[in-house]
Design a protein around this motif. Structure first.
Motif, short mmCIF file in Angstrom:
data_model
loop_
_atom_site.label_atom_id
_atom_site.label_comp_id
_atom_site.label_asym_id
_atom_site.label_seq_id
_atom_site.Cartn_x
_atom_site.Cartn_y
_atom_site.Cartn_z
N THR A 1 0.85 -1.19 0.00
CA THR A 1 0.00 0.00 0.00
C THR A 1 0.88 1.24 0.00
O THR A 1 2.01 1.21 0.49
CB THR A 1 -0.93 0.04 1.23
N HIS B 1 -3.86 1.88 -6.18
CA HIS B 1 -4.95 2.58 -5.49
C HIS B 1 -6.10 2.92 -6.43
O HIS B 1 -7.12 3.44 -5.97
CB HIS B 1 -4.42 3.87 -4.86
N ASP C 1 -15.78 -0.14 -4.83
CA ASP C 1 -14.64 0.22 -4.00
C ASP C 1 -14.66 -0.52 -2.67
O ASP C 1 -13.63 -0.94 -2.15
CB ASP C 1 -14.63 1.73 -3.74
N ALA D 1 -11.72 -2.99 -1.36
CA ALA D 1 -10.95 -2.65 -0.16
C ALA D 1 -11.04 -3.74 0.90
O ALA D 1 -10.07 -4.04 1.59
CB ALA D 1 -11.44 -1.32 0.41
N GLU E 1 -11.54 12.16 -1.36
CA GLU E 1 -10.45 11.55 -0.60
C GLU E 1 -11.00 10.81 0.61
O GLU E 1 -11.95 11.25 1.25
CB GLU E 1 -9.48 12.65 -0.16
N GLU E 2 -10.40 9.65 0.93
CA GLU E 2 -10.75 8.90 2.13
C GLU E 2 -9.60 9.05 3.12
O GLU E 2 -8.46 8.70 2.80
CB GLU E 2 -10.99 7.41 1.81
N THR F 1 -4.14 9.85 5.19
CA THR F 1 -4.88 9.61 3.95
C THR F 1 -4.88 8.12 3.64
O THR F 1 -3.83 7.50 3.49
CB THR F 1 -4.24 10.38 2.78
N LYS G 1 -7.00 6.76 1.06
CA LYS G 1 -7.12 6.67 -0.38
C LYS G 1 -7.26 8.08 -0.94
O LYS G 1 -8.13 8.82 -0.50
CB LYS G 1 -8.35 5.82 -0.77
N GLN H 1 -9.82 10.72 -6.46
CA GLN H 1 -9.61 10.33 -7.86
C GLN H 1 -9.95 11.50 -8.75
O GLN H 1 -11.09 11.98 -8.78
CB GLN H 1 -10.46 9.11 -8.20
#
Length: 1197
Positions: A495, A522, A599, A603, A982-983, A994, A996, A999
């Motif tokens: 990751t 990602h 997603d 994940a 953003e996650e 952060t 993820k 996008q």
């Protein structure tokens, strides 16, 4: 109903006697309220009382949908739409709170918040609801349980609250201060003094806090210091309500007259950009409440207390035709609120009635609401009847009287020893999301089971093969679990750890010390990264794909060719297949086959990756085969001995296709033969489970020449009959692709058993010559130079878990049969090399790649590939000629021993796909690559937008005599929109991590001429059409507005991403130098790999080591005396400014010959930036390069 029929005792009830949970009828209610209400003879019904039936709703026009009574006769003091669930909250003057679920306004909960004071404001949070009364702040669950109760000073008179972030709250009132409260610690953290007391309304934007005062003023305060930045004196009397949207502030209130205060029918509107009032808006109602309802336009809804509602534009004229009437049960409307989705309006009146107005028959209160949890029904009073005919009826359901006698069920102590059951394992989702602080772990409840109920298993069921990845029961002490260390570190899922700088400071070289390029994981559906690498290292496939170019917008072959080109150019830096995966998501067949993962599934590892990648393997070969059939076969792929492929077939078909004859033999004797072909084979395992030796070659032959009994239609018998279906091979492929189909415990046991048998046979064959490790004595190394030493004995570790051969030999027999056997280096020395093999129908296939599924409980599993990289790739990348096996685990690339590629420990490493290629395959073909992108891509093209006109053109395409040459300068800038947010998570120490990144998708690309008479004039200004949902247009930073990317309504020059991508690829291939600001991110999102010597980035030209990066806006102001990016960004302006900055850099550094003098310039730049706090002073008159003379030349041309 007759009002005289009411119980006279109701009039004697005091308000303090009202029940905390059951609000009752007020003694002084209006009789007109009860026209449609039926009362129980013994009391008043507690359910919400419908006032009128729902009416027909016209789409797009607000009209009343439902009306209910919250608390009869008690005025509604506040209403609030829940921001997380489909609920409407209502507070009353009696301190009672009621919630209604959905547009039908079904009563959800009802409870007392305060015994004496009215509820003044409601704010919904994720876990509960905040209620503000006069001097009390209460946080309660949606069901009514108290989470905390915070008492304020008795002298306080609070009226408003504002949630500044998820854990900070501002509370204001009639006193001369505002409190800041931390919701985590439930403590007062700050007390801000207020110069003008009486803060009754608070709002917030990304620039200011807005405080509305009882004196009629609105103050604008700094978000960090809470100091007053500006103040509007809106009304001379008092402020009633105000709202903020974009750059506008609108307020309504009361003005002082001779007779007292009077409602002002002029709304005060202020422009927040210039900080001044604009033309007041005259309305036709007495405004008491107002809200912006920004849907297609920035509409204002103005509400009077008498029930009149008017819609109008804040900068237009109010039209009396836009007025509609709310019919309150009481004389006055007391509260008004708008849902987050802008589809629903809520009104509360003075008689306790709530009115819901919507613009659609089935509205939603929020864009994305979570599911509401309802209470379970009580089953105590509804026991099921007992059926005595059932033998297994539990007699414990029968109540028995208390007795002192010994019961029959009292077992002796010897037979009733306690045997505690083993606790069930913790849910895998809990352990996946668990965060540890010290030795304590915490995680959100996944709600997969009913509350307080834990099922116990009476006996342990057999574990299925798919449950290899079962997570250990306790995360505490997880490091001591031995079976979790089965997965080697290099095989674990990798990751990317994101920092404030994103990916710039992530050390990819730590994971990849080779010059081959990895792929970033990602991106959604990046599980196929390993298969992309396998296809890339197939030399004929790589050359074929890179020679391919067609006109289809979403062509997988084209996008794969662009990705292969990036892998070719990269020198160890990772690439990302975002454009390829974007095209992949648009293919309907991919969605139908279930290849596009959500997603959440990707994940959490819920998808079966082994099955998924095998389906993807079949899909991509079929799709490439179809894409290639649409184009003429390139001349580079003609074989040396004649035509490489037959007419109507593709090169992919020639490489992968196996021609077969399917024979169906009925028991009547009739035989049917059909010709077909397949691009890959699936292994079919024998049914017997005995431990006898079964070579891989035997299983492969059984799978290729498959024979099975099945029901099929017989034309002779004219009905379905049992038939024997056999498959005969007519032509073998050059590349043999095999799906292993190890999807259950049965197949896994077969592989494990065959590996054990093969290990025992190898031990017997080599006897005592096998060493325990791979270390050799000096004498052993000397023997390697002799012919006898060529066959070095393997070690025990190399023979374990090995069943797969490195080579197989296939021979076509005269009667269309097929002989398959394992082929070793010893066989080659014994029988000699396979010369003239094609003449005799004998072929030797060498293992080129294996794709395996890694079962890892901590990460949900992953897919990796072992690939044998050939000489041509090493020659291009490293300048050496040798072959080597590598492990490809996303962006982790590591050389491995060849035996590791065929070792499969079925506990954690399961084979999925095998690739065998014919020996000396590359020598048969001309593998030259001819760049298919021509200069014509830069010429003028039509726009996709239907409304685009020539007058809107912002660029002039290149002429034939302007085609760029090697070393020419091109100014470049790109703008982006956000597809996924953003996650991130907040760590226990308060830092943000952060998980993820957001996008992004490119929305606009601009290229500006860098030299010549037309320098500074753009020749590319393309808006990129997108079919994916845009979450945020980032208009403030990108200048992109909703509709700009829609071909139906856009007035811009709209193109496809592929069209613009080809233009940039041609410029890169021709050797131009790009000048821009922050080009690294631009090229990354566009998905381009540009050599470093072709990039001139002003971010780094004007940068000192270990200092901050400087914005283009500040550099332009400092060096060029230009003030750009006033309201939004414009890519033409930015690209042209970057070109001017580069010219300035050459001037200051004397073309790079005087670095010391330029260092002094940079030092002065940083000193000035620190003094100015890196902010450009506000301009008196906004100017930009767009207004310069060079832009007027564009219009003249």
């Amino acid at each position: 109903m007759n009002f005289e029929g009411l119980d006279p005792g109701l009039a004697e009830y005091a308000p303090a006697m009202h029940s905390a949970l059951d609000p009752v009828l007020d003694a002084h209610l209006n009789p007109s309220l009860l026209q449609n209400v039926e009362l129980d003879p013994e009391g008043v019904a507690l359910e919400a009382l419908p006032v009128q039936e729902s009416v027909h709703i016209m789409e797009g026009v607000y009209s009343e949908l439902h009306s209910v009574v919250a608390e009869v006769g008690v005025p509604v003091s506040v209403s609030h739409f829940d921001l997380h669930e489909e609920m409407l909250w209502v507070g009353s003057h009696g301190g009672h709170a009621t919630s209604f679920f959905g547009p039908a306004l079904e009563r959800y909960s009802s409870f007392q918040v305060n015994g004496s004071d009215d509820i003044r404001q409601i704010q919904s949070l994720e876990n509960g609801i905040l209620f503000l009364t006069k001097n009390n702040l209460k946080y309660m669950a949606r069901g009514g349980l108290i989470i905390f109760d915070y008492l304020l000073d008795e002298s306080d008179d609070m009226h408003s609250l504002l949630l500044t972030d998820s854990s900070t709250l501002l509370v204001g009132g009639l006193q001369n201060h505002i409190l800041e409260i931390d919701l985590n610690t439930v403590q007062e953290t700050q007390k801000y003094a207020v110069e003008t007391p009486g803060v009754t309304i608070m709002r917030q934007t990304n620039r200011f806090f807005f405080c509305g005062h009882t004196s009629g003023k609105v103050s604008l305060r700094d978000l960090r210091t809470f100091k007053v930045e500006h103040e509007f004196d809106a009304f001379s009397g008092s402020l009633s309500d105000f709202d903020v949207h974009g750059n506008l502030l609108a307020a309504c209130g009361f003005s002082s007259r001779l007779t007292g205060l009077a409602c002002d029918r002029f709304l005060k509107v202020y422009d927040l950009r210039m900080m001044r009032a604009i033309t007041p808006l005259q309305v036709h109602v007495d405004p008491a409440f107002l809200r912006f309802i920004p849907t297609y336009t920035s509409r204002l809804a103005i509400i009077s207390q008498s029930g009149q509602c008017q819609f109008c534009e804040p900068t237009g004229l109010a039209n009396p035709a836009d007025i509609f009437h709310v019919n309150p049960v009481g004389p006055l409307l007391m509260t008004f609120d708008v849902s987050a989705s802008k589809q629903a309006l809520a009104f509360g009146d003075s008689e306790g009635c709530v009115h819901l107005w919507t613009d659609s028959p089935e509205p939603s209160f929020n864009p994305y609401s979570r599911e509401t949890e309802f209470a379970l029904p009580c089953l105590v009073d509804s026991l099921p009847p007992l059926d005595w005919s059932q033998d297994l009826l539990p007699l414990s359901l029968i109540p028995v009287p208390l007795t002192t006698d010994t019961l029959l069920s009292d077992w002796p102590a010897a037979n009733s020893a306690p045997a505690p059951r083993r606790a069930p394992p913790v849910d895998a989702e809990i352990l996946r999301t668990m965060k540890k602080v010290g030795f304590i772990g915490y995680a959100p409840n996944p709600r997969t089971r009913l509350r307080n109920q834990i099922p116990y298993r009476l006996k342990e069921s057999d574990n299925e093969f798919d449950n290899f990845s079962q997570v250990t029961e306790s995360p505490i002490g997880r490091e001591e679990e031995p079976h979790l260390h089965m997965v080697s570190k290099k095989y674990r899922k990798v990751t990317i750890k994101y920092s404030k700088l994103g990916l710039e400071d992530f050390d990819f070289k730590h994971y990849n010390k080779t010059l081959f390029a990895g792929l970033e994981p990602h991106i959604p559906n990046a599980y196929c990264n390993c298969m992309i690498q396998v296809l890339y290292f197939l030399e004929p496939v790589r050359c074929l794909i890179q020679n391919h170019l067609c006109q289809k917008e979403f062509c997988l072959a084209c996008e794969l060719g662009f990705l292969f080109h990036m892998l070719d150019l990269s020198r160890g830096d990772p690439c990302q297949g975002s454009n390829f995966l974007r095209a992949f998501r648009t293919i309907p067949e991919a969605s139908a086959l279930g290849l596009i993962l959500a997603d959440s599934d990707e994940a959490s590892g819920k998808g079966n990756l082994a099955r998924l990648i095998q389906r993807w393997n079949r899909f991509i070969l079929t799709q490439l085969h179809q894409d290639m059939q649409e184009l003429e076969v390139p001349q580079a792929y003609r074989g040396a001995g004649g035509s490489f492929c037959s007419s109507g077939d593709s090169v992919i078909g020639q490489l992968f296709s196996c021609e077969m004859e399917n024979c169906s033999l009925c028991r009547c004797g009739s035989e049917t033969v059909r010709a077909s072909s397949t691009l890959l084979f699936t292994l079919s395992y024998p049914e017997d489970k005995t431990g006898k030796n079964c070579d891989f070659a035997q299983v492969l032959k059984r799978s290729i020449c498959l024979e099975q009994n099945t029901q099929a239609w017989c034309d002779n018998c004219e009905k379905y009959q049992p038939t024997i279906q056999t498959r005969n091979i007519c032509h073998l492929p050059d590349i043999l692709v095999i799906n292993c189909e190890v999807n259950s415990l049965k197949e896994a046991d077969f592989w494990r058993m065959q590996a054990e048998v093969a290990f025992k046979m190898a031990m017997k064959k080599h006897g005592g010559e096998i060493s325990k490790s791979k270390e050799f004595a000096l004498a052993d190394w000397k023997e390697l130079g002799s012919p006898e030493g060529m066959l070095m004995c393997p070690s025990i570790e190399e023979l374990k878990n090995v069943w797969l051969p490195f080579s197989i030999r296939m021979k076509m027999t005269k009667n269309k049969g097929l002989d398959v056997c394992n082929w070793t280096d010893g066989d080659e020395m014994q029988w000699g090399p396979a010369r003239a093999e094609e003449e005799h129908g004998v072929y030797v296939y060498d293992l080129m790649a294996t794709v395996v599924h890694i079962l890892d409980s901590r990460t949900g599993g992953s897919l990796v590939a072992h690939i044998k990289v050939g000489e041509t790739y090493h020659q291009r990348k490293e300048g050496v000629t040798h072959q080597q096996w590598y492990l490809f685990n996303d962006f982790l690339i590591e050389p491995i021993d060849k035996h590791e590629a065929v070792q499969f420990d079925m506990n954690w490493k399961v084979p999925a796909i095998l690739y065998y290629i014919k020996r000396n395959l590359n020598s048969k073909y001309n593998l030259n690559i001819k760049n298919p992108i021509e200069a014509s891509v830069l010429l003028a093209e039509a726009s996709l937008a239907r409304k685009q006109r020539k007058t809107h053109t912002t660029f002039i395409p290149l002429m034939l005599n302007e085609m760029p040459q090697v070393g020419d300068l091109v100014g470049l800038d790109a703008e982006f929109v956000t597809l996924n947010e953003e996650e991130a998570e907040l760590r226990s120490d308060g830092t943000k991590s952060t998980i993820k990144p957001s996008q992004m998708s490119v929305a606009r690309i601009t290229c500006v001429r860098g030299q010549g008479p037309n320098e500074g004039i753009p020749f590319i200004d393309d808006y990129i059409s997108t079919q994916e949902q845009v979450v945020d247009y980032l208009t403030q930073y990108s200048g992109i507005k909703p509709g700009d990317l829609d071909a139906k309504i856009s007035s811009k020059h709209l193109t496809t991403l592929k069209s613009t991508y080809l233009k940039l690829r041609f410029l890169i291939d021709i050797g131009v130098k790009f000048v821009g600001h922050g080009l690294q991110k631009d090229f990354r999102v566009i998905n381009l790999m540009v050599p470093k010597d072709q990039v001139l980035d002003t971010v780094y030209l004007f940068h000192m080591p270990r200092k901050r990066m400087i914005s283009l806006r500040f550099l332009a102001w400092y060096f060029l005396d230009l003030k750009i990016q006033g309201e939004t960004h414009d890519s033409i302006e930015d690209a042209r400014t970057a070109l001017q900055l580069y010219r300035k850099y050459l001037e200051l550094s004397k073309n790079g010959t005087e670095p010391e003098s330029f260092h002094k310039v940079l030092k002065g730049l940083y000193e000035k930036g620190r003094k100015m706090d890196w902010k450009v002073p506000e301009p008196e008159g906004q100017t930009s390069p767009k207004n310069a003379a060079v832009f007027s030349s564009v219009l003249a041309l």
